[in-house]
Design an enzyme around this catalytic site. Structure first.
Site, PDB file in Angstrom:
ATOM      1  CE  LYS A  87     -20.989  20.288 -26.340  1.00 45.67           C
ATOM      2  NZ  LYS A  87     -20.166  21.510 -26.481  1.00 45.67           N
ATOM      3  CB  SER A 162     -22.743  24.407 -26.782  1.00 46.16           C
ATOM      4  OG  SER A 162     -21.438  23.904 -26.888  1.00 46.16           O
ATOM      5  CB  SER A 186     -18.940  25.410 -25.745  1.00 47.06           C
ATOM      6  OG  SER A 186     -19.815  26.123 -26.575  1.00 47.06           O
TER       7      SER A 186
END
Ligand SMILES: [Zn+2]
Lengths: 497, 501, 95
Positions: A87, A162, A186
């Site tokens: 990420k 997210s 997330s």
């Protein structure tokens, strides 16, 4: 089967037997990525040559240590030569780390996050940096300066957020596993929406050093994988005490593989009624109930229970997380790194225009909420009160874990929703994390594993929560249920179009 | 009249008509090896931004880790200031934007400081003022700004350059109660605090380099009136003199305002040593709102009794205890004791001498240190710890004086040579033939000779002018190049004059 | 009932060093109002006897030994600077 759809542990075995090379894996992952990047927008950064050169280096290393595979000499690791996508809020030295924000669009860290250092020491292959909601604020991955990520199961729908990129990339077979971060769900919510396995470890189990902070008391890095075994292996690779993170736990376990056994006989499972209420889609409740029945059939004891303070969890979260964020994001001011409005002629106007132009609307919204909650006259009513209610939530969990080994709930109240459906209604978007948020507030470990598909072919996830540092129970339960559910579905139709 | 300058001339502040209330906030940079929250070395004068790392540059993703020694130093300071060491203390974030702050928040302590409720006794000569210490807390320093433009002033430059070398240096903030009643007391407080900190060996306390910095709050009110006056805060008081002068100016300024029926504004002022006055800093549009909250990146510090005792045992004897010991143990006067204890190195020197000397010679040792020695040290601008004269040398010299081997007068020049060359006094005396002549038979000859050569002076003496003997002694001393033992010369001379018809 | 006024939002924006256009300001004011109204339900929670939690961890006294670590090369420190002047970070006139 294409290599890019195989579990990491199988790839490891094949590498070990020298049936394939790391370069083979990398090439197939790259091929898939090149094919689907336009469709999914999962990556913010990937570099073919960089990936291949890492794979070749791993191959050279594998060749060099060939023959010592079976000796336990600590040279051969679970992720040697295995691609892992990361990420884009986890710092990678010399590789852009943008947090999907304009304010960091050209930012190149001069150091590696601790988790990256640990994977590097295993000679992993970084496949690239993944798209996300800006600064991890969002539940749909629509808040990215680099455009939204699409759900591999239905590209008109969101992948969740997210960690939308990490979930979509793994689900679509671009890479066997990825690292995400979880502040209020997330990792688990997008894993659920994309039909993959997402783990949020106990707060402090994985070092946060190098994870660009959103809400420091809630953030945790964790693995997103297509199966529970890879999840355990990836957690084992990244966890453990770090002298650079004062909030990392000294001690704990380092090999979670040992808990992957198929036996939940006598396991006491609590089901929080607050997470199975009206706000949750009927199809999801049904799917979770199906899983609970399976568990019972395997000898587990299932009971409904109540954690009454959960009704406050969302509110507590939307005070604490933005408050911490408002302070954490102050450093983005155009002075030391990142975007800067160069036309401004005074310091304050530079600050204000840089931040106004550099941050997206959701980030600004949360900075504003947080600044308000901490400001003089409101601190006690908001921030401090929220911290007290947080204690109530922790106490509810404590009580529940006095009775149950694990708690089981849906991971998300809905399946993947349409892109744009909630983007103008922050509150209804915030509700997406209603099942996952209490876990972060209490710092507990939880996993989301796929429990089935809805009528319109969208994945549903079930969440397993355990007490602090009881990842052993998480893996045991998840591994057993994974076998029983036998989800085993991938959005392969993506490749057919 | 509205001009402050004019008002000042008419000021009627006198000690009796107003009461002054002062509180000080002192910042001390600790002399640890590394910064408060990262492993960068502390440096003064290094190239800009060469002592920085991802942590102290506030790079995204970095986290602070507390320097253990900084905590130990802070506890030392708090103990020495008689503070309660709080068993539970935490760090807060103080949020405000400024370019010298890498994170735009400062990690500091707020409602759970490390130490609180202490005091420092300040000797004012004829009285002692006990000044309450509200709190002792830890925080991190900021970077440094260099303002472009020829004046180097912020208001006249159109840009500034930031150097983060200092950012993250461990700082201790020491806040007093508003117990200080005069600018002179404020100065003496800071002197005493500095002495204490130097004893503790926790900071170099260089006010020039900014490792000891002071902000002062001051208000005045009509003597005997109720309530408190409006206070102003003076920044940039970076020397003892400026502290006292800035406060004196502010006392006068506030009094002048009150006398003229004007109001004292609550504001922050800057002391300018060139004009010897304070100026209001442009007031911010709104008061700061620092939005303090507990730093989630750090965990609490628990100080149990064992840890506190461990640190306590590492604290050396402090000035107040030394003064008592010098007075009662060594029988030194108060003033001598204070002087010797006022500097750690001087005290150490004195105590080395005390270990070598007889107790009845310690007053002599003290006299030498306070007198000639200090004068020479000041002239050479060096510290006693680097002086060439060793305690054993000073003790030998005093022995030689006491046993009559050399005169006080020659001792002074011997001392100066010891100071310059580092030689032992015996060696100097020998080489220079300076040993005092205390042999009666040798002196008798010389005295007889002087008497014979000066019949008229002898006459004067005999006719009752006793002062004439001084001339004769002078002649004897001249004849012996000052080496004659003066007491013995006097004695023999009188005897001879009486014998001689 | 309004919880937060436009004027307060302006003040908060100043503290947070964020510029908003008038249009953005009115939009964010109403959004903040909605959110704050929602989170206000926590006032109903009985927190008597509940200490504030700022950490779920039960750890304390995490210290670092006072040992020097290598600082960054100056060029790395300044590598991402949007504007630099010599070896320093350049900022516009401080107001
Ligand atoms: Zn540093």
């Amino acid at each position: 089967m294409r290599l890019n759809f195989l579990p990491a542990y199988e790839l490891k075995n094949m590498l070990q037997k020298r049936e394939i090379s790391s370069e083979d894996i990398a090439s197939q992952c790259l091929k898939a990525t090149e094919r689907l990047q336009g469709k999914l927008n999962a990556y913010i950064y990937f570099d073919k040559e960089h990936m291949l050169s890492q794979a070749r280096a791993a191959d050279a290393y594998l060749k060099e240590i060939c023959g010592s595979f079976n000796k336990k000499d600590g040279k051969y690791f679970d992720f040697t030569g295995i691609p892992v996508a990361v990420k884009d809020n986890i710092c990678t030295k010399d590789i852009k780390t943008t947090c999907a924000s304009k304010i960091l669009s050209d930012y190149v860290p001069v150091y590696d996050a601790t988790v990256i250092q640990r994977l590097k020491s295993q000679k992993y292959v970084l496949s690239g940096k993944l798209n996300m909601d800006e600064f991890a604020m969002g539940s749909s991955n629509e808040n990215s300066a680099f455009g939204p990520v699409k759900n591999p199961w239905d590209t008109e729908r969101v992948p969740g957020g997210s960690s939308g990129g990490p979930a979509a990339a793994v689900a679509a077979g671009l890479v066997p596993c990825s690292l995400g971060s979880d502040t209020g769900g997330s990792i688990r919510q997008p894993a659920s929406l994309c039909g993959v396995v997402g783990l949020k470890p106990t707060y402090g189990l994985v070092s946060r050093y190098g994870l660009v902070a959103f809400a420091s008391s809630l953030d945790q890095i964790g693995p997103i994988t297509r199966n529970v075994t890879d999840s355990a292996n990836l957690l084992s690779a990244i966890c453990g005490w770090d002298e650079y993170d004062s909030t990392s736990i000294n001690g704990g376990l380092h090999d979670y593989c040992q808990f992957l056994y198929d036996n939940i006989k006598g396991l006491k499972i609590g089901v929080p009624q607050e997470l199975m209420s009206g706000g949750v889609d009927a199809a999801i409740k049904e799917s979770v109930n199906g899983v609970l029945k399976l568990a019972e059939s395997m000898g587990a004891v299932v009971e409904m229970t109540s954690l009454p303070s959960f009704e406050y969890a969302l509110s507590v979260y939307y005070i604490i997380a933005p408050s911490e964020a408002s302070s954490n994001l102050s450093r983005f001011d155009g002075v030391r790194y990142g975007y800067r409005n160069r036309d401004a002629t005074s310091l304050r106007s530079m600050y204000r225009s840089t931040r106004a132009e550099g941050f997206g609307p959701e980030v600004k919204r949360r900075i504003m909420i947080g600044t308000y909650c901490l400001s003089s006259g409101y601190y006690d009513a908001y921030y401090e009160k929220a911290q007290r209610v947080r204690t109530l939530i922790i106490n509810d969990f404590k009580k529940a874990f006095g009775k149950y080994d694990v708690l089981i709930s849906p991971s998300s109240p809905t399946t993947a929703f349409k892109i744009g459906e909630k983007s103008d209604d922050p509150l209804s978007m915030y509700m997406s994390d209603i099942c996952t948020i209490p876990v972060n507030l209490a710092g507990l470990p939880a996993i989301s594993i796929p429990s089935g598909l809805s009528e319109n072919n969208l994945p549903i996830g079930v969440q397993i929560i355990a007490d602090t540092l009881r990842e052993d129970l998480i893996f045991k339960t998840a591994y057993s249920l994974e076998k029983a559910i036998n989800f085993n579905k991938l959005p392969v139709h993506l490749y057919e179009q | 009249m509205s001009s402050e300058k004019n008002n000042l001339k008419n000021s009627s502040y006198t000690d009796s008509s107003y009461e002054t209330i002062i509180g000080l906030e002192t910042h001390v940079e600790l002399a640890t090896n590394t910064k408060m929250f990262c492993g960068c070395a502390l440096s003064f004068g290094a190239e800009p931004n060469s002592k920085t790392c991802p942590v102290c540059l506030g790079m995204p993703g970095t986290l602070p880790v507390i320097n253990k020694r900084a905590v130990e130093f802070a506890v030392k300071i708090a103990i020495a200031l008689h503070c309660k060491i709080n068993s539970y203390s935490i760090f807060h974030r103080k949020n405000y934007f400024y370019p010298d702050m890498p994170k735009n928040y400062q990690i500091s302590q707020y409602d759970y400081p490390l130490g609180s409720s202490g005091y420092l006794d300040v000797n004012m000569g004829d009285y002692t003022r006990r000044i309450g210490i509200t709190r002792v807390h830890m925080e991190e320093d900021t970077g440094k700004l260099i303002h472009t433009g020829s004046s180097g002033r912020i208001s006249e430059s159109d840009s500034s350059i930031v150097d983060f070398n200092r950012a993250g240096t461990p700082l201790i903030e020491i806040v007093t109660e508003p117990d200080i009643k005069s600018p002179a007391e404020a100065k003496e407080y800071l002197v005493a605090l500095r002495t204490l900190l130097l004893y503790l060996d926790v900071s170099d306390c260089s006010m020039e380099q900014g490792s000891l910095r002071c902000d002062a709050n001051i208000s005045i009110k009509k003597a005997g009136s109720q309530g408190m006056g409006v206070k102003t805060e003076i920044k940039n008081l970076n020397s003892f003199r400026f502290l006292q002068r800035g406060l004196e100016y502010e006392e006068q300024r506030q009094a002048a305002l009150i006398e003229n029926g004007e109001k004292v504004m609550q504001q922050t002022r800057h002391y300018d040593h060139i004009t010897d006055s304070t100026k209001a800093l442009r007031s911010k549009e709104e008061a700061h709102d620092y939005r303090y909250f507990p730093d989630p990146d750090l965990v609490p510090v628990f100080m149990d009794d064992d840890m506190v005792e461990g640190i306590k045992s590492s604290i050396p004897e402090l000035p107040s205890a030394k003064i008592e010991r010098y007075k009662s143990g060594f029988g030194l006067p108060e003033a001598d004791s204070r002087f010797l204890a006022s500097d750690k190195n001087t005290a150490a020197y004195f105590e080395s001498c005390a270990a070598l000397c007889k107790k009845d010679r310690l007053k002599s040792v003290s006299n030498w240190i306070i007198g000639d020695f200090t004068a020479l040290l000041n002239k050479a601008s060096i510290s006693i710890s680097s002086a060439k004269i060793k305690p054993s040398g000073l003790c030998s010299l005093i022995d030689m004086i006491e046993s009559g081997k050399i005169s006080i007068r020659s001792a002074k020049s011997v001392f100066e040579e010891m100071f310059n060359s580092g030689k032992e006094p015996q060696e100097i005396v020998k080489g220079k033939d300076m040993e005092q002549i205390s042999d009666g038979s040798v002196l008798e000859k010389i005295i007889d000779d002087v008497i014979n050569k000066n019949p008229s002076v002898v006459e004067q003496y005999k006719s009752g002018k006793e002062k004439a003997i001084g001339f004769l002694i002078g002649q004897v001393m001249a004849a012996t190049k000052g080496k004659a033992n003066p007491a013995l010369v006097n004695e023999i001379l009188i005897k001879r004059l009486k014998l001689n018809p | 009932m309004k919880i937060i006024s436009g004027q307060e939002v302006r003040h908060i924006a100043k503290l947070a060093e964020l510029d908003f256009s008038e249009e953005e300001l009115s939009k964010i004011t109403s959004q903040l109002d909605d959110i704050l109204e929602h989170v206000a339900i926590i006032t109903r929670a009985d927190t008597s006897g509940a200490e504030p939690t700022s950490h779920t961890l039960k750890i304390s006294n995490v210290f670092r030994e006072d040992k020097v670590r290598q600082s960054l090369a100056k060029e790395d420190a300044l590598k991402n600077a949007p504007e630099r002047c010599g070896d320093g970070f350049l900022v516009p006139k401080i107001d």
